[in-house]
Design an enzyme around this catalytic site. Structure first.
Site, PDB file in Angstrom:
ATOM      1  N   HIS A   1      -1.651  -8.461  -2.887  1.00  0.00           N
ATOM      2  CA  HIS A   1      -0.773  -7.301  -2.712  1.00  0.00           C
ATOM      3  C   HIS A   1       0.685  -7.622  -3.061  1.00  0.00           C
ATOM      4  CE1 HIS A   1      -4.029  -5.404  -0.399  1.00  0.00           C
ATOM      5  NE2 HIS A   1      -3.343  -4.282  -0.480  1.00  0.00           N
TER       6      HIS A   1
ATOM      7  N   CYS B   1      -1.090 -13.606  -1.725  1.00  0.00           N
ATOM      8  CA  CYS B   1      -1.829 -12.390  -1.363  1.00  0.00           C
ATOM      9  C   CYS B   1      -1.704 -11.493  -2.580  1.00  0.00           C
ATOM     10  CB  CYS B   1      -1.198 -11.720  -0.153  1.00  0.00           C
ATOM     11  SG  CYS B   1      -1.834 -10.057   0.161  1.00  0.00           S
TER      12      CYS B   1
ATOM     13  N   GLU C   1       0.847  -1.206   0.000  1.00  0.00           N
ATOM     14  CA  GLU C   1       0.000   0.000   0.000  1.00  0.00           C
ATOM     15  C   GLU C   1       0.882   1.256   0.000  1.00  0.00           C
ATOM     16  OE1 GLU C   1      -3.373   0.493  -0.172  1.00  0.00           O
ATOM     17  OE2 GLU C   1      -3.789  -1.658  -0.371  1.00  0.00           O
TER      18      GLU C   1
HETATM   19  N1  DGL Z   1      -4.956  -8.596  -0.833  1.00  0.00           N
HETATM   20  C1  DGL Z   1      -5.467  -9.478   0.137  1.00  0.00           C
HETATM   21  C2  DGL Z   1      -5.121 -10.928  -0.119  1.00  0.00           C
HETATM   22  O1  DGL Z   1      -4.950 -11.309  -1.256  1.00  0.00           O
HETATM   23  C3  DGL Z   1      -5.452  -9.151   1.600  1.00  0.00           C
HETATM   24  C4  DGL Z   1      -4.604  -8.152   2.223  1.00  0.00           C
HETATM   25  C5  DGL Z   1      -5.116  -7.791   3.606  1.00  0.00           C
HETATM   26  O2  DGL Z   1      -5.998  -6.942   3.677  1.00  0.00           O
HETATM   27  O3  DGL Z   1      -4.641  -8.391   4.591  1.00  0.00           O
HETATM   28  O4  DGL Z   1      -5.063 -11.726   0.763  1.00  0.00           O
END
Ligand code: DGL
Length: 269
Positions: free
Chosen positions: A189, A187, A151
């Site tokens: 992210h 994830c 982020e």
């Molecule tokens: N982007 C999310 C994932 O794929 C979650 C990130 C989070 O809010 O912990 O798990």
């Protein structure tokens, strides 16, 4: 005229999936939703996510009328996919850890699954490992800090490489760390940090995420659906939280979202 997809994540992680979806279907209309006020999902209990997500997705479906919903979040998908499917009408494509392709390609038979703390402890992931990587050693590592680092990067704040190293080091420094040849980025992210991850890793590994497979799945499902006859509104990112700061807005624009709307403009998070 065409199709519209709703892409949902706790934050900007879903943009790593959006990139693949746009490459496969440049004409697809997209609404992106980031649940900024409830992030991180990875530290929330399964009960809390199951209480929030089905109703939220049902409301977003009514508001944005998608032909398909992409739950671009591993944590939400391994926790609440069935509950969400039961609450909405459109088909829901969940993003789950790419354990199967990782097991198919690992030569050392030693894999790592790097996800949020929530994802790596869910039974869904144990089942994926049992079903698809039964003959592999699978090391699980959960990190919330990496979500915040992604982020930060997407909001123009830069990535703290010391934190990144600290979060990833235990994987490679552990007993079987030297044998890892494949890391599942479990994830959405984390692919946003791929350059930084490559920079700090001491060994050459194959980093695998689910973005490309999800784009193929979305393409195939939509190809069987009649196109709608509406004039689609422009692509838009809705933030369940405050308005985006300029740097974050700029990143959304790079991913094709010129319109970014914070639903709670004056809120601080
Ligand atoms: N982007 C999310 C994932 O794929 C979650 C990130 C989070 O809010 O912990 O798990």
């Amino acid at each position: 005229m065409g199709h519209r997809a709703l892409i949902f994540d706790s934050g900007m992680g879903g943009l790593s999936v959006t990139e693949h979806i746009r490459a496969h279907m440049p004409g697809l209309s997209l609404t992106y939703v980031a649940d900024d006020m409830f992030r991180p999902y990875g530290t929330k209990s399964a009960a809390a996510l199951r209480a929030r997500l089905p109703g939220l997705l049902a409301t977003l479906e009514i508001a944005t009328r998608p032909d398909i919903i992409v739950l671009a979040c591993n944590t939400a998908s391994v926790t609440a996919l069935e509950d969400i499917r039961a609450a909405v009408h459109a088909p829901v494509v969940g993003v789950v850890p790419a354990v199967k392709p990782a097991a198919l390609t690992s030569r050392t038979r030693t894999l790592a699954v790097l996800g949020t703390p929530g994802t790596v402890k869910r039974k869904y992931v144990d089942d994926l490992i049992e079903n698809f990587a039964g003959d592999c050693r699978v090391l699980l590592q959960g990190s919330t800090a990496l979500v915040a680092l992604a982020e930060d990067k997407m909001s123009g704040r830069g990535v703290d490489m010391d934190i990144l190293r600290r979060e990833v080091a235990p994987l490679f420094e552990g007993r079987f760390g030297a044998d890892i040849d494949t890391v599942v980025l479990a994830c959405t992210h984390f692919p946003l940090l791929i350059d930084e991850l490559k920079q700090i890793s001491r060994q050459t590994v194959n980093w695998i995420d689910s973005g490309e497979a999800i784009a193929r799945r979305v393409t195939s499902l939509l190809s069987d659906m009649p196109e709608n006859r509406r004039m689609e509104p422009p692509d838009c990112a809705l933030l369940i939280g405050p308005d985006a700061e300029p740097a974050r807005r700029k990143v959304f624009a790079q991913y094709g979202f010129e319109n970014v709307v914070g639903l709670y403009p004056s809120k601080k998070i």
